[in-house]
Design an enzyme around this catalytic site. Structure first.
Site, PDB file in Angstrom:
ATOM      1  N   THR A 131      26.439  96.388 -22.723  1.00  0.00           N
ATOM      2  CA  THR A 131      26.508  96.792 -24.126  1.00  0.00           C
ATOM      3  C   THR A 131      27.326  98.066 -24.280  1.00  0.00           C
ATOM      4  O   THR A 131      27.134  99.021 -23.531  1.00  0.00           O
ATOM      5  CB  THR A 131      25.080  97.012 -24.670  1.00  0.00           C
ATOM      6  N   LYS A 159      14.989  82.068 -60.069  1.00  0.00           N
ATOM      7  CA  LYS A 159      14.142  81.202 -60.908  1.00  0.00           C
ATOM      8  C   LYS A 159      14.378  79.727 -60.573  1.00  0.00           C
ATOM      9  O   LYS A 159      15.502  79.275 -60.483  1.00  0.00           O
ATOM     10  CB  LYS A 159      14.482  81.430 -62.385  1.00  0.00           C
ATOM     11  N   GLN A 198      15.024  80.933 -45.116  1.00  0.00           N
ATOM     12  CA  GLN A 198      14.332  79.840 -45.816  1.00  0.00           C
ATOM     13  C   GLN A 198      14.004  80.221 -47.264  1.00  0.00           C
ATOM     14  O   GLN A 198      14.174  79.409 -48.176  1.00  0.00           O
ATOM     15  CB  GLN A 198      13.047  79.493 -45.047  1.00  0.00           C
ATOM     16  N   GLU A 229      17.371  93.347 -22.402  1.00  0.00           N
ATOM     17  CA  GLU A 229      16.387  94.232 -21.745  1.00  0.00           C
ATOM     18  C   GLU A 229      15.217  93.424 -21.166  1.00  0.00           C
ATOM     19  O   GLU A 229      14.066  93.849 -21.180  1.00  0.00           O
ATOM     20  CB  GLU A 229      15.935  95.353 -22.672  1.00  0.00           C
TER      21      GLU A 229
HETATM   22  N1  CAA Z   1       8.142 100.878 -12.686  1.00  0.00           N
HETATM   23  C1  CAA Z   1       8.404 101.392 -11.466  1.00  0.00           C
HETATM   24  N2  CAA Z   1       8.760 100.634 -10.424  1.00  0.00           N
HETATM   25  C2  CAA Z   1       8.858  99.314 -10.617  1.00  0.00           C
HETATM   26  C3  CAA Z   1       8.588  98.703 -11.832  1.00  0.00           C
HETATM   27  C4  CAA Z   1       8.218  99.549 -12.909  1.00  0.00           C
HETATM   28  N3  CAA Z   1       7.963  99.064 -14.119  1.00  0.00           N
HETATM   29  N4  CAA Z   1       8.753  97.387 -11.722  1.00  0.00           N
HETATM   30  C5  CAA Z   1       9.128  97.148 -10.451  1.00  0.00           C
HETATM   31  N5  CAA Z   1       9.202  98.326  -9.781  1.00  0.00           N
HETATM   32  C6  CAA Z   1       9.596  98.535  -8.395  1.00  0.00           C
HETATM   33  C7  CAA Z   1       8.438  98.445  -7.490  1.00  0.00           C
HETATM   34  O1  CAA Z   1       8.478  99.603  -6.690  1.00  0.00           O
HETATM   35  C8  CAA Z   1       8.685  97.217  -6.641  1.00  0.00           C
HETATM   36  O2  CAA Z   1       8.483  97.551  -5.327  1.00  0.00           O
HETATM   37  P1  CAA Z   1       7.057  97.371  -4.585  1.00  0.00           P
HETATM   38  O3  CAA Z   1       7.259  96.117  -3.808  1.00  0.00           O
HETATM   39  O4  CAA Z   1       6.980  98.604  -3.774  1.00  0.00           O
HETATM   40  O5  CAA Z   1       5.989  97.251  -5.611  1.00  0.00           O
HETATM   41  C9  CAA Z   1      10.157  96.927  -6.810  1.00  0.00           C
HETATM   42  O6  CAA Z   1      10.559  97.579  -8.008  1.00  0.00           O
HETATM   43  C10 CAA Z   1      10.483  95.461  -6.944  1.00  0.00           C
HETATM   44  O7  CAA Z   1       9.720  94.960  -7.988  1.00  0.00           O
HETATM   45  P2  CAA Z   1       9.222  93.465  -8.037  1.00  0.00           P
HETATM   46  O8  CAA Z   1       8.681  93.064  -6.717  1.00  0.00           O
HETATM   47  O9  CAA Z   1       8.339  93.338  -9.250  1.00  0.00           O
HETATM   48  O10 CAA Z   1      10.625  92.712  -8.246  1.00  0.00           O
HETATM   49  P3  CAA Z   1      10.965  91.258  -8.697  1.00  0.00           P
HETATM   50  O11 CAA Z   1      12.164  90.817  -7.999  1.00  0.00           O
HETATM   51  O12 CAA Z   1       9.743  90.386  -8.657  1.00  0.00           O
HETATM   52  O13 CAA Z   1      11.460  91.433 -10.254  1.00  0.00           O
HETATM   53  C11 CAA Z   1      11.340  91.707 -12.612  1.00  0.00           C
HETATM   54  C12 CAA Z   1      10.752  92.012 -11.232  1.00  0.00           C
HETATM   55  C13 CAA Z   1      10.272  92.238 -13.545  1.00  0.00           C
HETATM   56  C14 CAA Z   1      11.554  90.231 -12.874  1.00  0.00           C
HETATM   57  C15 CAA Z   1      12.654  92.503 -12.788  1.00  0.00           C
HETATM   58  O14 CAA Z   1      13.675  92.009 -11.959  1.00  0.00           O
HETATM   59  C16 CAA Z   1      13.143  92.520 -14.216  1.00  0.00           C
HETATM   60  O15 CAA Z   1      12.666  93.310 -15.046  1.00  0.00           O
HETATM   61  N6  CAA Z   1      14.118  91.629 -14.533  1.00  0.00           N
HETATM   62  C17 CAA Z   1      14.767  91.682 -15.846  1.00  0.00           C
HETATM   63  C18 CAA Z   1      15.947  92.587 -15.796  1.00  0.00           C
HETATM   64  C19 CAA Z   1      16.271  93.133 -17.134  1.00  0.00           C
HETATM   65  O16 CAA Z   1      15.416  93.543 -17.910  1.00  0.00           O
HETATM   66  N7  CAA Z   1      17.557  93.188 -17.421  1.00  0.00           N
HETATM   67  C20 CAA Z   1      18.013  93.731 -18.652  1.00  0.00           C
HETATM   68  C21 CAA Z   1      19.326  94.370 -18.460  1.00  0.00           C
HETATM   69  S1  CAA Z   1      19.577  95.762 -19.502  1.00  0.00           S
HETATM   70  C22 CAA Z   1      20.104  95.156 -20.994  1.00  0.00           C
HETATM   71  O17 CAA Z   1      19.865  94.057 -21.353  1.00  0.00           O
HETATM   72  C23 CAA Z   1      20.808  96.173 -21.771  1.00  0.00           C
HETATM   73  C24 CAA Z   1      21.414  95.856 -23.042  1.00  0.00           C
HETATM   74  O18 CAA Z   1      22.340  95.101 -23.169  1.00  0.00           O
HETATM   75  C25 CAA Z   1      20.962  96.574 -24.240  1.00  0.00           C
END
Ligand code: CAA
Length: 388
Positions: free
Chosen positions: A160, A271, A339, A366
């Site tokens: 973005t 109306k 609508q 996001e």
């Molecule tokens: N806070 C702090 N640390 C976090 C966290 C949080 N909320 N969430 C995850 N972590 C850390 C943790 O330390 C975790 O490690 P541990 O194993 O030690 O717990 C590590 O990250 C990996 O996390 P996960 O094991 O949960 O990872 P995952 O592969 O299962 O993925 C997910 C998690 C929630 C799906 C993540 O990948 C996600 O949020 N995906 C979506 C990405 C996203 O939001 N993209 C948007 C792009 S920005 C955008 O859109 C901008 C725009 O245009 C306006």
């Protein structure tokens, strides 16, 4: 318990009024053109900069307006009420800069947050890639250490305000063996040699906000451009999203309110069968549901903003819940506003079809609402519950 729990403080109300008057006078008149021509909302950018609302979250100590999380939500909500594209200016400036604010060195904060606050350039956030959207850990952009520098190579997609922004928080793999713990965050400048941009995406909505690929071709970064310690980038990226999902909820509430306002006014003027359509109970029930859901979304969003400001342990749940709920409401309410307007609502002569198209993105970016549900379920199963 105090009254503050139940109503906005006078200061917050004053911020809402100030932004609303700027939004109505200097942003709304251009919203249809910006959409039609898919051009950057430069009138909005100038007005927001003048009012110090372009990046309100930057703390006062770095020269910013020092708006708290709720005030920032109010700014974004009021702008989105008239133009979602323009609301991406403060929203993405927060998203791009927050990693620096949460985890950067004092030098990085002074330099980049100061420049952002002074209006020297916007800040974008580079996490997603062609093959790594929801599965962000699978990113391939690579940063390799070379003496005192890092060399960055890769492609980011769906960025973005790419090309408009001067500054970029970029997530890159620094140790492929370590998965999420092998990802680091860097500040990259638009003027760094090796940075370039793809064509503007042709989108369904938020057409005033450029979305482009960003290419890094052997970009050499001094080591002090790293945000926080090596390997902490993914955690910083996720912590950032916990806060900024609340700002997407604010956009959703804003666009839903804008559509509801329009539908209410229209229903009292149009109306059919000899009376205003607002007198028909079928319409009234629709309007009631729209108002009820917008207000529920707003209250959840403000509750999440409080958690963001305090840094509560249940912010991850609340950020995801507010974003998911409010964006689903925004889609439903804007669709129903079309609508209410019937055939007229389906044309570009009225703003509700733009609002409906713009609302759609809030369910996607996001983190898709499917990802938000993954996040919420994991938090619930880990026993993280509301502190209320
Ligand atoms: N806070 C702090 N640390 C976090 C966290 C949080 N909320 N969430 C995850 N972590 C850390 C943790 O330390 C975790 O490690 P541990 O194993 O030690 O717990 C590590 O990250 C990996 O996390 P996960 O094991 O949960 O990872 P995952 O592969 O299962 O993925 C997910 C998690 C929630 C799906 C993540 O990948 C996600 O949020 N995906 C979506 C990405 C996203 O939001 N993209 C948007 C792009 S920005 C955008 O859109 C901008 C725009 O245009 C306006």
């Amino acid at each position: 318990m105090t009254d503050e729990m139940f109503q906005l403080s006078e200061e917050h109300q004053a911020i809402r009024e100030a932004v609303r008057s700027i939004a109505e006078a200097r942003i709304a008149p251009y919203a249809a053109d910006v959409d039609e021509e898919a051009r950057y909302p430069s009138e909005a950018a100038a007005a927001l900069l003048e009012g110090d609302f372009h990046a309100p979250h930057v703390p006062e100590e770095y020269g910013g307006a020092g708006a708290d999380a709720l005030a920032t939500v109010l700014v974004i909500e009021e702008i989105a009420r008239v133009d979602v594209s323009a609301s991406l200016i403060p929203a993405v400036n927060k998203l791009g800069a927050l990693p620096v604010q949460l985890a950067g060195s004092e030098e990085l904060k002074k330099h980049y947050l100061g420049a952002l606050a002074r209006g020297e350039g916007g800040f974008s956030y580079c996490l997603s890639e062609p093959e790594a959207g929801s599965d962000a850990v699978s990113m391939r952009t690579r940063a390799v250490r070379d003496g005192d520098e890092w060399v960055l190579d890769g492609v980011k997609r769906w960025i973005t305000n790419a090309g408009e922004s001067e500054y970029y928080t970029v997530l890159a793999v620094t140790d492929p063996e370590k998965r999420s713990k092998g990802i680091s965050a860097f500040v990259v400048e638009k003027s760094d040699p090796g940075v370039s941009f793809g064509a503007k995406e042709k989108k369904l909505g938020i057409k005033g906000s450029p979305t482009r690929e960003v290419y890094f071709d052997g970009v050499r970064l001094p080591a002090d451009r790293m945000i926080g310690a090596e390997g902490t980038g993914f955690e910083t990226a996720m912590r950032t999203l916990d806060h900024t999902r609340v700002t997407i909820a604010a956009q959703a509430v804003g666009v839903a309110q804008g559509a509801l306002d329009y539908a209410l006014q229209y229903a009292q003027e149009r109306k059919q069968f000899g009376k205003n359509i607002a007198e028909f109970q079928g319409l009234q029930f629709m309007l009631a549901d729209m108002g009820m859901k917008v207000e529920a979304a707003r209250q959840l969003t403000y509750a999440a903003a409080g958690r963001s400001e305090r840094g509560d342990s249940d912010l991850t749940f609340f950020g995801a819940a507010a974003k998911c709920f409010a964006s689903d409401v925004a889609m439903e309410v804007t669709t129903n506003a079309v609508q209410v307007l019937g055939g007229y609502g389906f044309t570009r002569d009225y703003p509700v079809e733009r609002m409906m198209r713009d609302a759609k993105i809030t369910q996607i970016y996001e983190g898709t609402n499917q990802v938000q549900r993954i996040v919420m379920a994991r938090q619930l199963l880990a026993g993280v519950q509301s502190q209320l």
